[in-house]
Scaffold this motif. Structure first.
Motif, PDB file in Angstrom:
ATOM      1  N   ILE A  31      16.117  -3.728  12.535  1.00  0.00           N
ATOM      2  CA  ILE A  31      14.860  -4.437  12.248  1.00  0.00           C
ATOM      3  C   ILE A  31      14.287  -4.858  13.591  1.00  0.00           C
ATOM      4  CG2 ILE A  31      13.860  -6.538  11.306  1.00  0.00           C
ATOM      5  CD1 ILE A  31      15.704  -6.469   9.075  1.00  0.00           C
ATOM      6  N   TYR A  32      12.982  -4.638  13.784  1.00  0.00           N
ATOM      7  CA  TYR A  32      12.364  -5.027  15.055  1.00  0.00           C
ATOM      8  C   TYR A  32      10.967  -5.560  14.802  1.00  0.00           C
ATOM      9  CZ  TYR A  32      10.224  -0.415  14.440  1.00  0.00           C
ATOM     10  OH  TYR A  32       9.556   0.653  13.924  1.00  0.00           O
ATOM     11  N   GLY A  33      10.337  -6.061  15.860  1.00  0.00           N
ATOM     12  CA  GLY A  33       8.956  -6.526  15.763  1.00  0.00           C
ATOM     13  C   GLY A  33       8.842  -7.970  15.330  1.00  0.00           C
ATOM     14  N   GLY A  34       7.607  -8.382  15.068  1.00  0.00           N
ATOM     15  CA  GLY A  34       7.357  -9.773  14.703  1.00  0.00           C
ATOM     16  C   GLY A  34       7.644 -10.683  15.887  1.00  0.00           C
ATOM     17  N   ASN A  35       8.209 -11.843  15.616  1.00  0.00           N
ATOM     18  CA  ASN A  35       8.520 -12.782  16.696  1.00  0.00           C
ATOM     19  C   ASN A  35       9.986 -12.745  17.090  1.00  0.00           C
ATOM     20  OD1 ASN A  35       5.891 -13.766  16.794  1.00  0.00           O
ATOM     21  ND2 ASN A  35       6.265 -15.239  15.164  1.00  0.00           N
ATOM     22  N   GLY A  36      10.765 -11.849  16.456  1.00  0.00           N
ATOM     23  CA  GLY A  36      12.207 -11.843  16.717  1.00  0.00           C
ATOM     24  C   GLY A  36      12.653 -10.664  17.553  1.00  0.00           C
ATOM     25  N   ASP A  37      13.899 -10.739  18.007  1.00  0.00           N
ATOM     26  CA  ASP A  37      14.500  -9.623  18.747  1.00  0.00           C
ATOM     27  C   ASP A  37      14.905  -8.540  17.760  1.00  0.00           C
ATOM     28  OD1 ASP A  37      14.293 -11.055  21.121  1.00  0.00           O
ATOM     29  OD2 ASP A  37      16.234 -12.037  20.804  1.00  0.00           O
ATOM     30  N   ALA A  38      15.121  -7.327  18.284  1.00  0.00           N
ATOM     31  CA  ALA A  38      15.641  -6.243  17.447  1.00  0.00           C
ATOM     32  C   ALA A  38      17.028  -6.639  16.958  1.00  0.00           C
ATOM     33  CB  ALA A  38      15.697  -4.956  18.252  1.00  0.00           C
ATOM     34  N   GLU A  55       8.104   5.521  -4.847  1.00  0.00           N
ATOM     35  CA  GLU A  55       6.898   5.651  -4.018  1.00  0.00           C
ATOM     36  C   GLU A  55       6.537   4.319  -3.365  1.00  0.00           C
ATOM     37  OE1 GLU A  55       2.893   7.890  -5.038  1.00  0.00           O
ATOM     38  OE2 GLU A  55       2.843   5.858  -5.823  1.00  0.00           O
ATOM     39  N   ALA A  56       6.637   3.234  -4.144  1.00  0.00           N
ATOM     40  CA  ALA A  56       6.230   1.916  -3.646  1.00  0.00           C
ATOM     41  C   ALA A  56       7.081   1.445  -2.466  1.00  0.00           C
ATOM     42  CB  ALA A  56       6.313   0.888  -4.774  1.00  0.00           C
ATOM     43  N   PHE A  57       8.312   1.941  -2.365  1.00  0.00           N
ATOM     44  CA  PHE A  57       9.213   1.517  -1.291  1.00  0.00           C
ATOM     45  C   PHE A  57       8.641   1.892   0.080  1.00  0.00           C
ATOM     46  CE2 PHE A  57      13.099   1.791   1.346  1.00  0.00           C
ATOM     47  CZ  PHE A  57      13.667   0.562   1.062  1.00  0.00           C
ATOM     48  N   HIS A  58       7.852   2.970   0.119  1.00  0.00           N
ATOM     49  CA  HIS A  58       7.328   3.484   1.382  1.00  0.00           C
ATOM     50  C   HIS A  58       6.010   2.825   1.784  1.00  0.00           C
ATOM     51  CE1 HIS A  58      10.212   6.908   1.619  1.00  0.00           C
ATOM     52  NE2 HIS A  58      10.274   6.653   0.331  1.00  0.00           N
ATOM     53  N   ALA A  59       5.360   2.126   0.859  1.00  0.00           N
ATOM     54  CA  ALA A  59       4.037   1.558   1.166  1.00  0.00           C
ATOM     55  C   ALA A  59       3.899   0.135   0.630  1.00  0.00           C
ATOM     56  CB  ALA A  59       2.948   2.443   0.572  1.00  0.00           C
ATOM     57  N   SER A  60       4.983  -0.643   0.722  1.00  0.00           N
ATOM     58  CA  SER A  60       4.936  -2.032   0.255  1.00  0.00           C
ATOM     59  C   SER A  60       5.595  -2.937   1.287  1.00  0.00           C
ATOM     60  CB  SER A  60       5.704  -2.198  -1.066  1.00  0.00           C
ATOM     61  OG  SER A  60       5.143  -1.436  -2.085  1.00  0.00           O
ATOM     62  N   ILE A  61       5.230  -4.214   1.221  1.00  0.00           N
ATOM     63  CA  ILE A  61       5.959  -5.205   2.006  1.00  0.00           C
ATOM     64  C   ILE A  61       7.273  -5.437   1.277  1.00  0.00           C
ATOM     65  CG2 ILE A  61       5.937  -7.542   2.942  1.00  0.00           C
ATOM     66  CD1 ILE A  61       3.666  -5.866   4.071  1.00  0.00           C
ATOM     67  N   LEU A  62       8.381  -5.238   1.964  1.00  0.00           N
ATOM     68  CA  LEU A  62       9.710  -5.385   1.365  1.00  0.00           C
ATOM     69  C   LEU A  62      10.312  -6.729   1.763  1.00  0.00           C
ATOM     70  CD1 LEU A  62      10.948  -1.841   2.490  1.00  0.00           C
ATOM     71  CD2 LEU A  62       9.906  -2.422   0.288  1.00  0.00           C
ATOM     72  N   GLU A  71      13.499 -11.971   5.149  1.00  0.00           N
ATOM     73  CA  GLU A  71      12.392 -11.604   6.038  1.00  0.00           C
ATOM     74  C   GLU A  71      11.509 -10.593   5.324  1.00  0.00           C
ATOM     75  OE1 GLU A  71      12.766 -11.432  10.294  1.00  0.00           O
ATOM     76  OE2 GLU A  71      14.929 -11.158  10.080  1.00  0.00           O
ATOM     77  N   GLN A  72      10.237 -10.551   5.724  1.00  0.00           N
ATOM     78  CA  GLN A  72       9.294  -9.579   5.178  1.00  0.00           C
ATOM     79  C   GLN A  72       9.209  -8.405   6.157  1.00  0.00           C
ATOM     80  OE1 GLN A  72       7.140 -10.466   2.125  1.00  0.00           O
ATOM     81  NE2 GLN A  72       9.089 -11.534   2.064  1.00  0.00           N
ATOM     82  N   VAL A  73       9.406  -7.196   5.635  1.00  0.00           N
ATOM     83  CA  VAL A  73       9.430  -6.017   6.511  1.00  0.00           C
ATOM     84  C   VAL A  73       8.684  -4.837   5.882  1.00  0.00           C
ATOM     85  CG1 VAL A  73      11.633  -6.624   7.616  1.00  0.00           C
ATOM     86  CG2 VAL A  73      11.647  -5.207   5.551  1.00  0.00           C
ATOM     87  N   LEU A  74       8.407  -3.836   6.728  1.00  0.00           N
ATOM     88  CA  LEU A  74       7.864  -2.555   6.295  1.00  0.00           C
ATOM     89  C   LEU A  74       8.860  -1.474   6.676  1.00  0.00           C
ATOM     90  CD1 LEU A  74       4.163  -2.559   7.549  1.00  0.00           C
ATOM     91  CD2 LEU A  74       4.877  -2.249   5.185  1.00  0.00           C
ATOM     92  N   LEU A  75       9.001  -0.474   5.838  1.00  0.00           N
ATOM     93  CA  LEU A  75       9.822   0.688   6.191  1.00  0.00           C
ATOM     94  C   LEU A  75       9.071   1.473   7.261  1.00  0.00           C
ATOM     95  CD1 LEU A  75      12.215   2.631   5.617  1.00  0.00           C
ATOM     96  CD2 LEU A  75      10.760   3.733   3.930  1.00  0.00           C
ATOM     97  N   ASP A  91      14.919   2.329   9.828  1.00  0.00           N
ATOM     98  CA  ASP A  91      14.245   1.328  10.671  1.00  0.00           C
ATOM     99  C   ASP A  91      13.252   0.528   9.836  1.00  0.00           C
ATOM    100  OD1 ASP A  91      15.509   2.832  12.601  1.00  0.00           O
ATOM    101  OD2 ASP A  91      13.742   3.130  13.845  1.00  0.00           O
ATOM    102  N   PHE A  92      13.255  -0.783  10.052  1.00  0.00           N
ATOM    103  CA  PHE A  92      12.274  -1.671   9.411  1.00  0.00           C
ATOM    104  C   PHE A  92      11.537  -2.444  10.495  1.00  0.00           C
ATOM    105  CE2 PHE A  92      15.726  -1.356   6.254  1.00  0.00           C
ATOM    106  CZ  PHE A  92      15.015  -0.932   5.141  1.00  0.00           C
ATOM    107  N   GLN A  93      10.269  -2.770  10.208  1.00  0.00           N
ATOM    108  CA  GLN A  93       9.482  -3.589  11.131  1.00  0.00           C
ATOM    109  C   GLN A  93       9.110  -4.893  10.442  1.00  0.00           C
ATOM    110  OE1 GLN A  93       5.784  -1.833  12.369  1.00  0.00           O
ATOM    111  NE2 GLN A  93       5.145  -3.632  13.514  1.00  0.00           N
ATOM    112  N   ARG A  94       9.350  -6.012  11.133  1.00  0.00           N
ATOM    113  CA  ARG A  94       8.957  -7.315  10.577  1.00  0.00           C
ATOM    114  C   ARG A  94       7.437  -7.401  10.507  1.00  0.00           C
ATOM    115  NH1 ARG A  94      12.597  -8.805  14.683  1.00  0.00           N
ATOM    116  NH2 ARG A  94      14.655  -9.380  13.863  1.00  0.00           N
TER     117      ARG A  94
END
Length: 198
Positions: A31-38, A55-62, A71-75, A91-94
């Motif tokens: 997990i990376y991005g946002g205000n935190g470290d990887a 389908e929703a897993f690829h285009a939703s806030i998880l 945490e809220q992330v995107l695939l 890989d997920f992005q915050r």
């Protein structure tokens, strides 16, 4: 629809450690991005493998829970084995609620059967793209975009600018002046306008 994932932080790194994880039915990820470290994480492979088919897993806030902390992330990326039904890495992005995100969302085509070019001319609709990149705040992210084909006539083309988007959702390609085609209606050669009731 809120999709939830459970994960644990991962202490061991490297090819050997990742191979051992996979042999235990676990999946390495980051997990990376946002205000935190990887942060390196591990997840249940079977659970993730089935979620990836949604389908929703690829285009939703998880919502991902790591050692109990949510945490809220995107695939962002999935590495698959070349021939086995196995995910090798994920890989997920915050996401931050105050920052716009760029995400590819699927297109859901409707009313193709009632389009004049299909019904009257026996034409066929060709989907040029099945997903598009959009930009919006996380709260405005749609699961998909509906594309109404009911007005298409033989030889017509539907472009990005024809799509109906909810407020606060933008298509970066349009902002750059790229009004790309989304669907075209191809007429059957020599059959348009013919009547079988003569």
């Amino acid at each position: 629809m809120q999709i939830e994932i459970s994960a644990n932080s991962r202490k061991l790194h490297g090819t050997g450690a990742n191979r051992r994880l996979r042999s235990q039915g676990r999946l390495p990820g980051v997990i990376y991005g946002g205000n935190g470290d990887a942060q390196s994480i591990e997840l249940d492979h079977k659970d993730l493998y089935y979620k990836l088919k949604m389908e929703a897993f690829h285009a939703s806030i998880l919502s991902i829970s790591i050692d109990g902390k949510k945490e809220q992330v995107l695939l962002r990326d999935v590495q698959m084995h070349p021939f086995k039904q196995q995910v090798l890495h994920i890989d997920f992005q915050r996401v931050r609620q105050d920052q716009k995100i760029h995400v590819k969302v699927p297109l859901h085509f409707i009313n193709a059967d009632i389009a004049p070019g299909v019904k009257l001319s026996g034409g066929m609709i060709s989907h040029v793209v099945t997903e598009i990149e959009i930009s919006c705040l996380p709260k405005d992210l749609p699961e998909f975009i509906t594309v109404d084909l009911s007005g298409m006539t033989a030889g017509s083309t539907l472009h990005l600018s024809d799509l109906i988007l909810s407020e606060n959702v933008e298509i970066p390609a349009l902002l750059k002046g790229d009004n790309l085609p989304v669907a075209t209606l191809i007429a059957k050669r020599g059959e348009a306008g013919e009547s079988s009731e003569e």
